[in-house]
Design an enzyme around this catalytic site. Structure first.
Site, PDB file in Angstrom:
ATOM      1  N   ARG A 176       0.822  -1.222   0.000  1.00  0.00           N
ATOM      2  CA  ARG A 176       0.000   0.000   0.000  1.00  0.00           C
ATOM      3  C   ARG A 176       0.856   1.273   0.000  1.00  0.00           C
ATOM      4  NH1 ARG A 176      -2.132  -3.520  -1.396  1.00  0.00           N
ATOM      5  NH2 ARG A 176      -3.840  -4.694  -0.508  1.00  0.00           N
ATOM      6  N   SER A 226     -10.852  -0.916   3.850  1.00  0.00           N
ATOM      7  CA  SER A 226     -10.071  -1.263   5.053  1.00  0.00           C
ATOM      8  C   SER A 226      -9.334  -0.026   5.532  1.00  0.00           C
ATOM      9  CB  SER A 226      -9.041  -2.343   4.731  1.00  0.00           C
ATOM     10  OG  SER A 226      -9.698  -3.515   4.356  1.00  0.00           O
ATOM     11  N   GLU A 296      -4.279   2.841   6.534  1.00  0.00           N
ATOM     12  CA  GLU A 296      -4.160   2.690   5.077  1.00  0.00           C
ATOM     13  C   GLU A 296      -4.817   3.905   4.411  1.00  0.00           C
ATOM     14  OE1 GLU A 296      -5.248  -1.152   3.436  1.00  0.00           O
ATOM     15  OE2 GLU A 296      -6.003  -0.195   1.623  1.00  0.00           O
TER      16      GLU A 296
HETATM   17  P1  FAD Z   1      -8.226   8.242  -3.725  1.00  0.00           P
HETATM   18  O1  FAD Z   1      -8.970   7.732  -2.532  1.00  0.00           O
HETATM   19  O2  FAD Z   1      -8.869   9.304  -4.518  1.00  0.00           O
HETATM   20  O3  FAD Z   1      -6.768   8.664  -3.272  1.00  0.00           O
HETATM   21  C1  FAD Z   1      -5.937   7.803  -2.519  1.00  0.00           C
HETATM   22  C2  FAD Z   1      -4.508   8.347  -2.558  1.00  0.00           C
HETATM   23  O4  FAD Z   1      -4.016   8.245  -3.890  1.00  0.00           O
HETATM   24  C3  FAD Z   1      -4.415   9.832  -2.199  1.00  0.00           C
HETATM   25  O5  FAD Z   1      -3.200  10.052  -1.532  1.00  0.00           O
HETATM   26  C4  FAD Z   1      -4.434  10.532  -3.551  1.00  0.00           C
HETATM   27  O6  FAD Z   1      -3.836  11.807  -3.528  1.00  0.00           O
HETATM   28  C5  FAD Z   1      -3.642   9.536  -4.373  1.00  0.00           C
HETATM   29  N1  FAD Z   1      -3.978   9.618  -5.788  1.00  0.00           N
HETATM   30  C6  FAD Z   1      -5.180   9.432  -6.380  1.00  0.00           C
HETATM   31  N2  FAD Z   1      -5.067   9.588  -7.717  1.00  0.00           N
HETATM   32  C7  FAD Z   1      -3.765   9.884  -7.956  1.00  0.00           C
HETATM   33  C8  FAD Z   1      -3.013  10.172  -9.136  1.00  0.00           C
HETATM   34  N3  FAD Z   1      -3.563  10.187 -10.354  1.00  0.00           N
HETATM   35  N4  FAD Z   1      -1.688  10.425  -8.983  1.00  0.00           N
HETATM   36  C9  FAD Z   1      -1.094  10.436  -7.771  1.00  0.00           C
HETATM   37  N5  FAD Z   1      -1.752  10.180  -6.630  1.00  0.00           N
HETATM   38  C10 FAD Z   1      -3.070   9.905  -6.724  1.00  0.00           C
HETATM   39  N6  FAD Z   1      -7.951  -1.154  -1.729  1.00  0.00           N
HETATM   40  C11 FAD Z   1      -7.219  -2.252  -2.026  1.00  0.00           C
HETATM   41  O7  FAD Z   1      -6.005  -2.130  -2.243  1.00  0.00           O
HETATM   42  N7  FAD Z   1      -7.794  -3.491  -2.091  1.00  0.00           N
HETATM   43  C12 FAD Z   1      -9.128  -3.673  -1.901  1.00  0.00           C
HETATM   44  O8  FAD Z   1      -9.611  -4.780  -1.998  1.00  0.00           O
HETATM   45  C13 FAD Z   1      -9.927  -2.534  -1.599  1.00  0.00           C
HETATM   46  N8  FAD Z   1     -11.248  -2.659  -1.380  1.00  0.00           N
HETATM   47  C14 FAD Z   1     -11.988  -1.548  -1.095  1.00  0.00           C
HETATM   48  C15 FAD Z   1     -13.367  -1.677  -0.911  1.00  0.00           C
HETATM   49  C16 FAD Z   1     -14.145  -0.572  -0.634  1.00  0.00           C
HETATM   50  C17 FAD Z   1     -15.631  -0.740  -0.425  1.00  0.00           C
HETATM   51  C18 FAD Z   1     -13.552   0.711  -0.587  1.00  0.00           C
HETATM   52  C19 FAD Z   1     -14.389   1.926  -0.326  1.00  0.00           C
HETATM   53  C20 FAD Z   1     -12.197   0.857  -0.781  1.00  0.00           C
HETATM   54  C21 FAD Z   1     -11.394  -0.264  -1.035  1.00  0.00           C
HETATM   55  N9  FAD Z   1     -10.010  -0.164  -1.236  1.00  0.00           N
HETATM   56  C22 FAD Z   1      -9.269  -1.273  -1.523  1.00  0.00           C
HETATM   57  C23 FAD Z   1      -9.343   1.152  -1.115  1.00  0.00           C
HETATM   58  C24 FAD Z   1      -9.240   1.941  -2.436  1.00  0.00           C
HETATM   59  O9  FAD Z   1     -10.249   1.554  -3.343  1.00  0.00           O
HETATM   60  C25 FAD Z   1      -7.883   1.774  -3.094  1.00  0.00           C
HETATM   61  O10 FAD Z   1      -6.822   2.178  -2.237  1.00  0.00           O
HETATM   62  C26 FAD Z   1      -7.793   2.576  -4.390  1.00  0.00           C
HETATM   63  O11 FAD Z   1      -6.612   2.224  -5.046  1.00  0.00           O
HETATM   64  C27 FAD Z   1      -7.782   4.087  -4.162  1.00  0.00           C
HETATM   65  O12 FAD Z   1      -8.005   4.709  -5.408  1.00  0.00           O
HETATM   66  P2  FAD Z   1      -8.786   6.095  -5.534  1.00  0.00           P
HETATM   67  O13 FAD Z   1      -8.726   6.489  -6.960  1.00  0.00           O
HETATM   68  O14 FAD Z   1     -10.126   6.001  -4.945  1.00  0.00           O
HETATM   69  O15 FAD Z   1      -7.842   7.012  -4.675  1.00  0.00           O
END
Ligand code: FAD
Length: 306
Positions: A176, A226, A296
């Site tokens: 992560r 999580s 996380e």
């Molecule tokens: P955001 O929440 O928008 O941002 C997260 C971080 O990434 C921030 O620091 C942001 O600044 C940065 N970021 C976003 N876009 C960029 C970019 N283009 N360039 C640089 N930095 C950027 N995660 C898992 O790993 N495995 C799972 O199974 C999982 N299951 C989930 C289930 C649910 C119901 C939920 C709500 C979340 C889950 N997650 C899981 C967490 C999440 O979906 C992941 O961490 C996902 O990769 C985050 O992506 P996001 O675009 O939503 O990022």
């Protein structure tokens, strides 16, 4: 310089995308929490992304990259500066066993596109509600698979607007974490190498993982997934469950009764409720097991001022 001035200046730079002033961020986060951003900018071209980033660098305005808001808790006071939202960059292209996906594409859509092309490797991501950029930054993973297994390179931008390519090794993907979060780079796109597969096997894996997710996770409530990382040799959910914390929380935020690793926005929670609940879990687990849970989710923004 005021947000109104930033808004006027950026308005001249963004012609293909859009720009909003005082925009509530709870519309963009999967917890449905968060105050307003001074500015949300959704550039329409890479030149516009570069123009916004360069402007922010020159004027010393903070930037927050927002993906799909699924791993982010925005405080109730919102975010000062410019939130860059990459939703207009959602193209996914497959050539042979290579996939190139833009930062704003949903990783669920990338997983679907791979399955449709009979390519294996992205099945693990079939239920991760993030963007490609967020998944790259967090090295998202599930059920034994992670971004690190399939990534070959990513195109990124630094805070001065310089664009460059980072190889898999240079991305330093760990549990992560990545060089993206470490150095504050912005992901523009990612290239994955997949493996030709058997359609039936891919479809069965996706169906199985979807079933596992839907039966174990509280997907009926808003959440950030999580909340804590897996501590070495242990599971955050198990420690929280064994601390008797399920169903406990503050205001409308609660440790899920379905999956103890999730904190859900059960009813009209504020970010303050959610963050207090996170702290309560950390304190209780530390007290009971002597283990320091590491977050996380990313908590961003400001407290609400009185
Ligand atoms: P955001 O929440 O928008 O941002 C997260 C971080 O990434 C921030 O620091 C942001 O600044 C940065 N970021 C976003 N876009 C960029 C970019 N283009 N360039 C640089 N930095 C950027 N995660 C898992 O790993 N495995 C799972 O199974 C999982 N299951 C989930 C289930 C649910 C119901 C939920 C709500 C979340 C889950 N997650 C899981 C967490 C999440 O979906 C992941 O961490 C996902 O990769 C985050 O992506 P996001 O675009 O939503 O990022």
């Amino acid at each position: 310089m005021s947000k109104h001035r930033w808004f006027e200046d950026l308005n001249t730079k963004i012609q293909n995308g859009w720009l909003l002033l005082d925009e509530p961020l709870n519309k963009y986060t999967k917890t449905r929490l968060g105050g307003k951003a001074d500015i949300v900018a959704a550039p329409g071209t890479m030149e516009e992304v570069q123009a916004v980033v360069t402007y922010a660098y020159e004027q010393n305005v903070p930037i927050l990259l927002l993906g799909n808001g699924s791993n982010m808790v925005v405080r109730d006071g919102g975010v000062r500066g410019i939130v860059i939202y990459m939703a207009n960059f959602n193209h996914i292209e497959i050539t042979g066993d290579k996939m190139v996906a833009e930062a704003g594409a949903h990783i669920i859509d990338a997983s679907r596109a791979a399955a449709k092309a009979c390519l294996s490797g992205l099945e693990f991501a079939c239920g991760i509600p993030g963007s490609i950029g967020g998944a790259m930054a967090m090295n998202a993973g599930a059920y034994g698979g992670e971004i690190k297994d399939i990534i070959t390179r990513a195109t990124v931008m630094d805070n001065t607007g310089k664009i460059f390519v980072l190889s898999k090794d240079e991305l330093e993907l760990g549990y992560r974490k990545s060089i993206i979060t470490e150095k504050g780079y912005y992901v523009l796109s990612a290239e994955f190498r997949l493996t030709p597969g058997v359609q039936r096997d891919i479809d069965l894996t996706v169906a199985d993982l979807t079933f596992q997710r839907e039966s174990k996770q509280p997907l009926e409530y808003p959440s950030a997934g999580s909340v804590f990382k897996r501590p070495p040799g242990n599971f955050a959910g198990k420690l929280i469950q064994d601390s008797g914390l399920q169903g406990k929380g503050f205001g409308g935020a609660e440790v899920s009764t379905k999956h103890a690793g999730f904190i859900v926005n059960k009813k009209d929670a504020t970010a303050t409720d959610y963050i207090r609940t996170i702290q309560m879990v950390k304190d209780e687990v530390k007290k009971k097991f002597g283990i320091e849970l590491e977050m996380e989710v990313k908590i961003v923004g400001e407290e609400l001022s009185e």
